[in-house]
Design an enzyme around this catalytic site. Structure first.
Site, PDB file in Angstrom:
ATOM      1  N   ASN A   1     -10.241  -2.784  -6.758  1.00 26.60           N
ATOM      2  CA  ASN A   1      -9.395  -1.918  -7.603  1.00 26.60           C
ATOM      3  C   ASN A   1      -9.950  -1.737  -9.014  1.00 26.60           C
ATOM      4  O   ASN A   1      -9.584  -0.780  -9.705  1.00 26.60           O
ATOM      5  CB  ASN A   1      -7.955  -2.458  -7.696  1.00 26.60           C
ATOM      6  CG  ASN A   1      -7.155  -2.275  -6.424  1.00 26.60           C
ATOM      7  OD1 ASN A   1      -6.232  -3.040  -6.145  1.00 26.60           O
ATOM      8  ND2 ASN A   1      -7.472  -1.260  -5.628  1.00 26.60           N
TER       9      ASN A   1
ATOM     10  N   ASP B   1       0.836  -1.206   0.000  1.00 26.12           N
ATOM     11  CA  ASP B   1       0.000   0.000   0.000  1.00 26.12           C
ATOM     12  C   ASP B   1       0.876   1.264   0.000  1.00 26.12           C
ATOM     13  O   ASP B   1       1.957   1.266   0.571  1.00 26.12           O
ATOM     14  CB  ASP B   1      -0.904  -0.026   1.241  1.00 26.12           C
ATOM     15  CG  ASP B   1      -2.045   0.960   1.133  1.00 26.12           C
ATOM     16  OD1 ASP B   1      -2.294   1.479   0.025  1.00 26.12           O
ATOM     17  OD2 ASP B   1      -2.707   1.216   2.163  1.00 26.12           O
TER      18      ASP B   1
END
Ligand code: FPP
Length: 251
Positions: A76, A28
């Site tokens: 995503n 991340d």
């Protein structure tokens, strides 16, 4: 002491103690890394791919058996189309550029997730590298692509229920997980200071040690991997027992 020798010392320390067999990483912070440099988000993903190369190499070198990377989540797909396209392009590029190194280092490539949703060019490269590296005896590198932990559990539950109905046991459900055959997850790392699981390996996290690193993924390299492993090695894993039970009364 130079930075290189500090990393070498950390590596030696990590090698001297029992290693996690299976390490998973929530990579991340790519976007924030780019934004901090006034660069487009995709520049963060590109540097993130460099971190993937470095961490895969380091994990293989110290003898990790399985490394699982959260490269693209079910959620995503909702990102702007150019960013999704750039990520898919980077993936295809990575598969092509790392094919040789995977063969030289005995790495077996594996993928989990709803792979049918991937664009054909990524899917084809994935299939071909998986086939080529299938018999490699070293580390298994698993890319989680179009992956969601709940989705994985739902399909595993459907399969187990179809086979066993009400008699299904935990092992039946486990056998239907996309990670079936990989070692138990020992260590889950998340970068960028966020402290969430974000739908990653929900079942597999049951007894994993969680390590949260503040560094953004594009800055994650050998030293950060070894630091996370050292933190894991300093923990006492009790699996629901008492401390005295797991240390044989040496408390
Ligand atoms: C999270 O950062 C990262 C991703 C959604 C994608 C991960 C992809 C890579 C590391 C590169 C390509 C992968 C491989 C295997 C070559 P973010 O964009 O959510 O960052 P932010 O939270 O700072 O916005």
């Amino acid at each position: 002491m130079t930075e290189r020798s500090l990393v070498a010392e950390l590596e030696a320390r990590v090698r001297a103690r029992p290693l996690p067999r299976h390490v998973a990483i929530i990579m991340d912070g790519n976007g924030r890394w780019a934004e901090a440099r006034d660069l487009p988000r995709v520049a963060g993903h590109r540097e993130g791919a460099e971190a993937v190369r470095a961490v895969t190499r380091a994990a293989r070198r110290v003898g990790i058996q399985a490394l699982t990377l959260y490269a693209f989540s079910t959620e995503n797909w909702a990102r702007p189309e150019p960013e999704v396209g750039a990520l898919m392009h980077l993936l295809a590029e990575f598969l092509e550029s790392e094919r040789g190194e995977m063969m030289r280092n005995g790495i077996r490539l594996n993928a989990i997730g709803d792979l049918d949703r991937l664009p054909p060019e990524v899917r084809e490269k994935l299939d071909s590298v998986r086939a080529e590296t299938r018999a490699n005896p070293g580390m298994t590198l698993t890319l989680a692509l179009s992956y969601g932990g709940r989705q994985e559990l739902v399909q595993a539950a459907r399969r187990a229920a179809a086979a066993k109905g009400d008699a299904l046991e935990a092992e039946d459900l486990e056998a239907g997980l996309w990670t079936a055959g990989l070692p138990e997850l020992d260590l889950l790392v998340r970068t960028s200071g966020e402290r969430r699981i974000s739908n990653f390996l929900l079942w597999q996290c049951a007894y994993a040690e969680l390590v949260f690193a503040d560094v953004l993924w594009p800055d994650f390299r050998d030293a950060e991997l070894f630091a996370a492993i050292a933190e894991y090695q300093a923990r006492e894993r009790r699996f629901g027992m008492t401390g005295a039970q797991v240390t044989g009364g040496r408390e």
